[in-house]
Design an enzyme around this catalytic site. Structure first.
Site, PDB file in Angstrom:
ATOM      1  N   SER A 117      -6.491  -1.760  18.838  1.00 14.50           N
ATOM      2  CA  SER A 117      -5.917  -2.475  17.686  1.00 14.50           C
ATOM      3  C   SER A 117      -5.976  -3.987  17.885  1.00 14.50           C
ATOM      4  CB  SER A 117      -4.461  -2.048  17.512  1.00 14.50           C
ATOM      5  OG  SER A 117      -3.765  -2.942  16.668  1.00 14.50           O
ATOM      6  N   TYR A 140      -7.664  -6.488  11.818  1.00 15.89           N
ATOM      7  CA  TYR A 140      -6.893  -6.918  10.653  1.00 15.89           C
ATOM      8  C   TYR A 140      -7.405  -8.300  10.312  1.00 15.89           C
ATOM      9  CZ  TYR A 140      -3.157  -3.387  11.172  1.00 15.89           C
ATOM     10  OH  TYR A 140      -2.431  -2.230  11.224  1.00 15.89           O
ATOM     11  N   THR A 166      -9.340  -2.286   8.961  1.00 14.90           N
ATOM     12  CA  THR A 166      -8.201  -1.637   8.295  1.00 14.90           C
ATOM     13  C   THR A 166      -7.893  -2.371   7.001  1.00 14.90           C
ATOM     14  OG1 THR A 166      -7.354  -0.836  10.389  1.00 14.90           O
ATOM     15  CG2 THR A 166      -5.787  -0.954   8.573  1.00 14.90           C
ATOM     16  N   LYS A 262     -10.992   1.720   7.177  1.00 13.61           N
ATOM     17  CA  LYS A 262      -9.855   2.624   7.419  1.00 13.61           C
ATOM     18  C   LYS A 262      -8.709   2.338   6.454  1.00 13.61           C
ATOM     19  CE  LYS A 262      -6.522   3.786  11.068  1.00 13.61           C
ATOM     20  NZ  LYS A 262      -5.332   3.046  10.697  1.00 13.61           N
ATOM     21  N   HIS A 286      -2.189   5.265   6.811  1.00 12.71           N
ATOM     22  CA  HIS A 286      -1.608   4.516   7.932  1.00 12.71           C
ATOM     23  C   HIS A 286      -0.466   5.313   8.577  1.00 12.71           C
ATOM     24  CE1 HIS A 286      -2.160   0.209   9.289  1.00 12.71           C
ATOM     25  NE2 HIS A 286      -1.151   0.569  10.050  1.00 12.71           N
TER      26      HIS A 286
HETATM   27  C1  FMN Z   1       3.011   2.897  16.190  1.00  8.00           C
HETATM   28  C2  FMN Z   1       1.817   2.789  15.287  1.00  8.00           C
HETATM   29  C3  FMN Z   1       1.128   1.593  15.228  1.00  8.00           C
HETATM   30  C4  FMN Z   1      -0.025   1.503  14.446  1.00  8.00           C
HETATM   31  N1  FMN Z   1      -0.757   0.346  14.461  1.00  8.00           N
HETATM   32  C5  FMN Z   1      -1.932   0.301  13.785  1.00  8.00           C
HETATM   33  C6  FMN Z   1      -2.778  -0.826  13.910  1.00  8.00           C
HETATM   34  O1  FMN Z   1      -2.489  -1.768  14.637  1.00  8.00           O
HETATM   35  N2  FMN Z   1      -3.935  -0.821  13.193  1.00  8.00           N
HETATM   36  C7  FMN Z   1      -4.297   0.216  12.388  1.00  8.00           C
HETATM   37  O2  FMN Z   1      -5.345   0.177  11.761  1.00  8.00           O
HETATM   38  N3  FMN Z   1      -3.521   1.305  12.277  1.00  8.00           N
HETATM   39  C8  FMN Z   1      -2.354   1.380  12.965  1.00  8.00           C
HETATM   40  N4  FMN Z   1      -1.588   2.511  12.892  1.00  8.00           N
HETATM   41  C9  FMN Z   1      -2.057   3.661  12.103  1.00  8.00           C
HETATM   42  C10 FMN Z   1      -2.900   4.605  12.959  1.00  8.00           C
HETATM   43  O3  FMN Z   1      -4.138   4.012  13.267  1.00  8.00           O
HETATM   44  C11 FMN Z   1      -3.165   5.922  12.238  1.00  8.00           C
HETATM   45  O4  FMN Z   1      -3.669   5.661  10.947  1.00  8.00           O
HETATM   46  C12 FMN Z   1      -1.928   6.818  12.127  1.00  8.00           C
HETATM   47  O5  FMN Z   1      -1.165   6.743  13.296  1.00  8.00           O
HETATM   48  C13 FMN Z   1      -2.333   8.268  11.878  1.00  8.00           C
HETATM   49  O6  FMN Z   1      -1.230   9.095  11.736  1.00  8.00           O
HETATM   50  P1  FMN Z   1      -0.606   9.947  12.946  1.00  8.00           P
HETATM   51  O7  FMN Z   1       0.193   8.997  13.765  1.00  8.00           O
HETATM   52  O8  FMN Z   1       0.246  10.939  12.238  1.00  8.00           O
HETATM   53  O9  FMN Z   1      -1.750  10.558  13.722  1.00  8.00           O
HETATM   54  C14 FMN Z   1      -0.438   2.616  13.664  1.00  8.00           C
HETATM   55  C15 FMN Z   1       0.278   3.809  13.747  1.00  8.00           C
HETATM   56  C16 FMN Z   1       1.387   3.926  14.543  1.00  8.00           C
HETATM   57  C17 FMN Z   1       2.112   5.236  14.627  1.00  8.00           C
END
Ligand code: FMN
Length: 390
Positions: A117, A140, A166, A262, A286
């Site tokens: 990330s 981002y 994203t 994404k 997300h």
């Molecule tokens: C704690 C956390 C932080 C996240 N940070 C980002 C991020 O920095 N960039 C991003 O594109 N998605 C981020 N996401 C989304 C994840 O990439 C992903 O889309 C999501 O976790 C999928 O769902 P799941 O946790 O049920 O597998 C984050 C998700 C979580 C849980």
């Protein structure tokens, strides 16, 4: 045994992702556990991600020779041992010291891609130095476009071969628990937080010994940003509500590798992504952390896959906790699934071994699910494996 790792007998008793979640809750300070666990606002979309997956029934088939099952596939042209990718997760290094490095190494050893990330604790360079194979980088686009250009150059220099852009975070969905917990990086000094951290010595040691304690990709690289303690404040200032499809064209010109968009839930957006030359899209809300009230990812998937599945690789995330969930998503048109929380719980529970355990659990469950649905190859998975998908 390194700090934060699990003794063998504990590891043996972990049989599913939910066990890793239970353990992570015990070992990670509450502010960071809740940060990972929660969704935005009423958490309707967060819950729908799980509920809608569980409602899809798999078709049991018998007396098919399934002795030669193979989970291998390709994702954006790259070989992968399973249809699985570690999703970009901000602040991974606050679930366990050096979290990004450990997760990247576990993914590397399992033969699946890891995505770093923008909002990571370890920097692109830290992860590149500690891993053998190219990893994916998630961007981002912030207001400071020079920063975006600069970080893309850094990602290229670090040999990242795939960029995950994203697109669903122009403004930040509010997570109530983050505000209530005073979730900042490093943690806000509140008596409650100090007592909490004091009861998690393995976590404290691992973070203390970790390479970094703040946003590794940003510190020293963002103009006018000497002190970036306040996550919410920073994100509110820097995420760009003006971001639009023209910026995607701009990124496409800057990035020579594979481009993955994404955060797509809508057919029209998916078609635009294809038109602009994306190599893949991720059907994603997300993890229920942005638009509360949006459909679950799995509800959106078949519509998007039917519309653009022959033009672009359709990846999926949101609510994957079992191998059966992966099967459901593949059946509805996904080429591979990203997992977020499933591996983050593993990391919080047991560092690198915990991430490896999460990957192993999902692979084994997928293999058994393939067997019991009479499937030998990932490429053979389609709607025929679903009860009402014929
Ligand atoms: C704690 C956390 C932080 C996240 N940070 C980002 C991020 O920095 N960039 C991003 O594109 N998605 C981020 N996401 C989304 C994840 O990439 C992903 O889309 C999501 O976790 C999928 O769902 P799941 O946790 O049920 O597998 C984050 C998700 C979580 C849980």
């Amino acid at each position: 045994m390194g700090s934060g790792e699990l003794p063998g007998h504990t590891m043996k008793n972990i049989t599913c992702i939910e066990d890793l979640r239970t353990l992570a809750r015990r070992r990670v300070p509450r502010a960071f556990f809740d940060y990972a666990d929660s969704g935005s606002y009423n958490e309707e979309t967060l819950r729908a991600n799980r509920a809608d997956l569980q409602a899809i029934k798999l078709r049991q088939r018998v007396l098919v020779d399934v002795s030669h099952r193979d989970l291998g596939t390709t994702i954006v042209g790259q070989k992968a041992a399973a249809p699985l990718i570690l999703a970009p997760v901000g602040l991974t290094g606050m679930q366990h010291g050096n979290g990004e490095i450990l997760a990247a190494q576990a993914a590397d050893e399992a033969g699946i891609p890891f995505t770093l990330s923008t909002m990571s604790i370890c920097s692109i360079e830290d992860v590149a130095e500690a891993t053998g194979k190219p990893f994916w980088f998630q961007l981002y686009v912030i207001r400071d476009r020079d920063f975006s250009k600069d970080i893309l150059e850094r990602a290229q220099a670090a040999k990242c071969n795939t960029l995950v852009l994203t697109v669903d975070l122009q403004v930040l969905g509010q997570r109530h628990r983050d505000i209530k917990n005073g979730m900042t990086v490093p943690p806000e000094i509140r008596i409650k937080n100090i007592i909490d951290i004091a009861t998690k010595p393995a976590w404290a040691l691992s973070v203390l010994m970790g390479k970094r304690k703040t946003f590794g990709n940003l510190a020293g690289h963002v103009k006018g940003m000497g002190n970036i303690n306040q996550l919410a404040q920073w994100t509110n200032q820097q995420f760009d509500p003006a971001l639009n499809w023209k910026d995607v064209e701009w990124i496409k010109k800057l990035w020579p590798g594979k481009l993955v968009l994404k955060g797509i839930l809508d057919v029209e957006d998916a078609k635009t992504a294809v038109k602009l030359g994306a190599d893949a899209i991720v059907v994603s809300n997300h993890g229920g952390r942005q638009l509360d009230g949006a459909p679950s990812s799995i509800a959106a998937l078949p519509k998007v896959a039917d519309a653009v599945g022959s033009d672009v690789e359709v990846l999926f995330d949101g609510g994957i906790r079992t191998g059966a969930d992966i099967m459901r998503a593949l059946a509805l048109g996904a080429r591979a699934c990203m997992i977020g929380r499933a591996y983050i719980y593993g990391l919080g529970a047991g560092g690198k071994a915990g991430v490896a355990k999460a990957i192993d659990i999902l692979q084994k469950e997928l293999s058994v699910t393939m067997a019991l649905t009479g499937t030998n190859r990932i490429a053979d998975v389609d709607r025929h494996v679903l009860v009402d998908g014929r």
